[in-house]
Write a protein that holds these residues in place. Structure first.
Motif, mmCIF file in Angstrom:
data_model
loop_
_atom_site.group_PDB
_atom_site.id
_atom_site.type_symbol
_atom_site.label_atom_id
_atom_site.label_comp_id
_atom_site.label_asym_id
_atom_site.label_seq_id
_atom_site.Cartn_x
_atom_site.Cartn_y
_atom_site.Cartn_z
ATOM 1 N N ARG A 41 2.136 -6.786 6.334
ATOM 2 C CA ARG A 41 2.685 -5.777 5.430
ATOM 3 C C ARG A 41 3.281 -6.435 4.187
ATOM 4 O O ARG A 41 3.204 -5.892 3.080
ATOM 5 N N GLU A 44 0.387 -7.206 2.040
ATOM 6 C CA GLU A 44 -0.136 -5.984 1.421
ATOM 7 C C GLU A 44 0.678 -5.617 0.179
ATOM 8 O O GLU A 44 0.107 -5.181 -0.836
ATOM 9 N N ALA A 48 -0.901 -5.336 -3.515
ATOM 10 C CA ALA A 48 -0.790 -4.098 -4.284
ATOM 11 C C ALA A 48 -0.345 -4.401 -5.714
ATOM 12 O O ALA A 48 -0.793 -3.751 -6.669
ATOM 13 N N ASP A 51 -3.343 -5.730 -7.451
ATOM 14 C CA ASP A 51 -4.266 -4.652 -7.802
ATOM 15 C C ASP A 51 -3.914 -4.052 -9.158
ATOM 16 O O ASP A 51 -4.807 -3.661 -9.927
ATOM 17 N N MET A 78 -8.430 -11.086 2.607
ATOM 18 C CA MET A 78 -7.814 -9.816 2.245
ATOM 19 C C MET A 78 -7.521 -9.734 0.754
ATOM 20 O O MET A 78 -7.304 -8.647 0.220
ATOM 21 N N GLU A 184 0.656 -0.393 5.997
ATOM 22 C CA GLU A 184 -0.124 -1.339 6.791
ATOM 23 C C GLU A 184 -1.081 -2.105 5.894
ATOM 24 O O GLU A 184 -1.453 -1.654 4.805
ATOM 25 N N ARG A 186 -4.450 -3.883 4.410
ATOM 26 C CA ARG A 186 -5.850 -3.502 4.226
ATOM 27 C C ARG A 186 -6.755 -4.365 5.095
ATOM 28 O O ARG A 186 -6.360 -5.454 5.548
ATOM 29 N N ASN A 189 -12.922 -6.934 3.243
ATOM 30 C CA ASN A 189 -14.297 -6.451 3.092
ATOM 31 C C ASN A 189 -15.255 -7.641 3.129
ATOM 32 O O ASN A 189 -14.838 -8.809 3.173
#
Length: 254
Positions: A41, A44, A48, A51, A78, A184, A186, A189
């Motif tokens: 977390r 994350e 963020a 991003d 991640m 939570e 991500r 990918n």
């Protein structure tokens, strides 16, 4: 901005953690290792920010045995940009004092504006490591936040305690810790998994970080938690309410 995130590899949190009676340490071979959810977390939150501002650099820092590299690579998949792995057999069984000193030394080399960590790990649950690291680095710490706003020159957040809600703020450089109230993490990918293989991970030994490598505390004894005993059963024959009150009062629950 450069953000460093402290991550920790722990035994799978979905399974029971077991202490090795010989060493007094958590048996890390009893279940598959994973990144501690609370530090995911924390990661994350950093991602963020990245991003929103692609110029943000995120580096993950972890101390642990050789297979901790797997967790660092997952963090890179991640979205983190690089990793630092504090790895040395001399650090096996390190206590909070030694761990904080080593992590602080590693963080000092990153030059990070902001350090993000979880408020407590799911295996040790001491909840003191980030504050100890902050003390080593002489940085302000905003602990156990339930929300955070990361700005260009300062970080602010909200935390809750028994007496109410606090609004806290600190200018950079600073350390913050997050709680389970944060989103939570991500999932990596396919592109992130492939890209993680090319991202740099620096391995640092205790010698390179300097300082004493002997733990300041030792586990003297380990015992299993006793089995739960059967509770008291009250049959209602007209006096059940009084018996229940007596039961609660005897345990100072009322």
């Amino acid at each position: 901005m450069k953000i460093a995130v402290l991550i920790k590899q722990v035994p799978d949190t979905a399974e029971e953690r077991i202490l090795d009676p010989g060493s007094g340490r958590v048996d890390r071979g009893a279940s598959d290792p994973v990144i501690d959810e609370i530090t995911e977390r924390a990661l994350e939150l950093a991602l963020a920010v990245k991003d929103q501002d692609k110029s943000t650099e995120v580096v993950v820092v972890s101390m642990g045995p050789a297979d901790t590299a797997k967790s660092i690579r997952k963090a890179l998949s991640m979205g983190a940009d690089s990793g630092i792995h504090v790895l040395d057999d001399l650090l096996a069984g390190a206590d909070l004092v030694l761990t904080a000193r080593m992590l602080a030394a590693a963080l000092r080399e990153t030059g990070a504006d902001l350090v993000i960590a979880g408020n407590e790990s799911t295996d040790g649950r001491a909840g003191m490591l980030p504050a100890m690291v902050a003390e080593h680095l002489s940085l302000p710490m905003l602990g156990s936040l339930v929300s955070a706003e990361i700005g260009s020159g300062s970080v602010s957040g909200r935390r809750q305690n028994e007496s109410g809600t606090q609004e806290v703020v600190a200018t950079y450089p600073a350390i913050i810790t997050v709680t389970e109230r944060f989103p939570e993490a991500r999932f990596p990918n396919f592109k992130g998994i492939l890209g993680a293989k090319r991202k740099p991970v620096e391995t640092l030994s205790a010698t390179e970080l300097g300082g004493e490598t002997r733990a300041a505390s030792t586990v003297l004894e380990v015992s299993k938690r006793p089995a739960r005993t059967a509770g008291a059963k009250i049959t209602d024959d007209g006096n059940a309410a009084a018996e229940l009150v007596d039961f609660l009062a005897s345990r100072r629950l009322i």
